[in-house]
Design a protein around this motif. Structure first.
Motif, short mmCIF file in Angstrom:
data_model
loop_
_atom_site.label_atom_id
_atom_site.label_comp_id
_atom_site.label_asym_id
_atom_site.label_seq_id
_atom_site.Cartn_x
_atom_site.Cartn_y
_atom_site.Cartn_z
N ASP A 1 0.83 -1.21 0.00
CA ASP A 1 0.00 0.00 0.00
C ASP A 1 0.86 1.26 0.00
O ASP A 1 0.63 2.19 -0.76
N ARG A 2 1.87 1.28 0.86
CA ARG A 2 2.73 2.46 0.94
C ARG A 2 3.54 2.65 -0.35
O ARG A 2 3.74 3.78 -0.80
N LYS A 3 3.94 1.55 -0.95
CA LYS A 3 4.68 1.64 -2.21
C LYS A 3 3.80 2.21 -3.31
O LYS A 3 4.26 3.02 -4.13
N ARG A 4 2.54 1.82 -3.34
CA ARG A 4 1.60 2.35 -4.34
C ARG A 4 1.42 3.86 -4.15
O ARG A 4 1.41 4.61 -5.13
N ILE A 5 1.29 4.30 -2.92
CA ILE A 5 1.16 5.74 -2.63
C ILE A 5 2.42 6.47 -3.10
O ILE A 5 2.34 7.51 -3.75
N PHE A 6 3.57 5.93 -2.78
CA PHE A 6 4.84 6.53 -3.20
C PHE A 6 4.92 6.64 -4.72
O PHE A 6 5.30 7.67 -5.27
N GLU A 7 4.55 5.56 -5.42
CA GLU A 7 4.62 5.57 -6.88
C GLU A 7 3.67 6.60 -7.48
O GLU A 7 4.02 7.27 -8.45
N LEU A 8 2.48 6.72 -6.92
CA LEU A 8 1.55 7.74 -7.40
C LEU A 8 2.14 9.14 -7.23
O LEU A 8 2.09 9.96 -8.16
N ALA A 9 2.70 9.40 -6.07
CA ALA A 9 3.29 10.72 -5.81
C ALA A 9 4.49 10.95 -6.72
O ALA A 9 4.64 12.04 -7.30
N ARG A 10 5.33 9.96 -6.87
CA ARG A 10 6.51 10.08 -7.73
C ARG A 10 6.12 10.38 -9.18
O ARG A 10 6.78 11.15 -9.87
N ASP A 11 5.02 9.81 -9.62
CA ASP A 11 4.55 9.99 -10.99
C ASP A 11 3.73 11.26 -11.18
O ASP A 11 3.19 11.49 -12.26
N GLY A 12 3.62 12.07 -10.12
CA GLY A 12 2.89 13.33 -10.22
C GLY A 12 1.39 13.19 -10.11
O GLY A 12 0.66 14.14 -10.36
N ARG A 13 0.93 12.05 -9.70
CA ARG A 13 -0.51 11.79 -9.55
C ARG A 13 -0.88 12.01 -8.07
O ARG A 13 -1.29 11.09 -7.37
N ILE A 14 -0.72 13.24 -7.65
CA ILE A 14 -0.82 13.60 -6.24
C ILE A 14 -2.24 13.44 -5.72
O ILE A 14 -2.44 12.94 -4.60
N ALA A 15 -3.23 13.85 -6.50
CA ALA A 15 -4.63 13.73 -6.05
C ALA A 15 -4.95 12.27 -5.75
O ALA A 15 -5.61 11.96 -4.74
N GLU A 16 -4.48 11.37 -6.59
CA GLU A 16 -4.71 9.94 -6.36
C GLU A 16 -3.96 9.45 -5.13
O GLU A 16 -4.47 8.62 -4.37
N ALA A 17 -2.74 9.96 -4.94
CA ALA A 17 -1.96 9.58 -3.76
C ALA A 17 -2.66 10.03 -2.48
O ALA A 17 -2.72 9.28 -1.50
N ILE A 18 -3.19 11.24 -2.50
CA ILE A 18 -3.93 11.76 -1.33
C ILE A 18 -5.17 10.92 -1.07
O ILE A 18 -5.46 10.54 0.07
N LEU A 19 -5.91 10.63 -2.12
CA LEU A 19 -7.13 9.83 -1.99
C LEU A 19 -6.83 8.44 -1.42
O LEU A 19 -7.48 7.99 -0.48
N LEU A 20 -5.82 7.78 -1.98
CA LEU A 20 -5.47 6.44 -1.50
C LEU A 20 -4.96 6.49 -0.05
O LEU A 20 -5.32 5.63 0.76
#
Length: 161
Positions: free
Chosen positions: A60-79
């Motif tokens: 789960d934490r890795k998925r959040i990190f990958e979203l943030a790294r890829d610039g998909r911040i809104a998705e990272a915040i939501l997750l």
């Protein structure tokens, strides 16, 4: 003792007792924190170290990190909100940094109107009490918001964000 580093280390190790279990826990914490799941699993199996509760959340934490790294911040915040409901209420710094990054991503993608709307709706809360008591919030917010003023934000004086 001539003051060299090895002598100082010898002096410290003579006084401080370092337990093997503590070293294993330190290494395992590092592996888990940085989401090295396979390496952590192999380390656990080879050393008999105890499995940390945070090991279960690596994916789960890795998925959040990958979203943030890829610039998909809104998705990272939501997750993050879905998985760790109290995280942002207990640590406003994390939310602040993610929302600043979301604003920056809007600026990078040349969406100034969307960035301004986002700042007015999401970042404005960090410009009032209790956040204004922390100079870090104020200074970072000023610098990040200033990116909107530049035609080429990356080469601006605040382009390091």
């Amino acid at each position: 003792m001539d003051g060299t580093v090895p002598d100082e280390i010898d002096d410290i190790t003579a006084v401080v007792s370092i337990d093997d279990a503590d070293v294993r826990n330190l290494v395992l914490s590092y592996l888990i924190h940085n989401c090295y799941k396979e390496t952590a699993q192999a380390f656990i199996e080879s050393t008999g170290a105890k499995v940390s509760p945070s090991f279960q959340s690596i994916d789960d934490r890795k998925r959040i990190f990958e979203l943030a790294r890829d610039g998909r911040i809104a998705e990272a915040i939501l997750l993050t909100n879905q998985l760790y409901k109290d995280l942002f209420s207990k640590n406003s710094e994390v939310l602040f940094r993610l929302q600043c990054q979301q604003y920056i991503e809007l600026i990078r993608s040349r969406q100034p109107a969307e960035a301004l709307t986002f700042a007015q709706s999401e970042l404005k809360m960090f410009g009032v009490e209790p956040y204004t008591r922390n100079s870090h919030f104020v200074e970072t917010l000023q610098d990040v918001l200033a990116l909107l003023c530049y035609e080429d934000p990356e080469s601006s004086p605040v382009g390091s964000y």
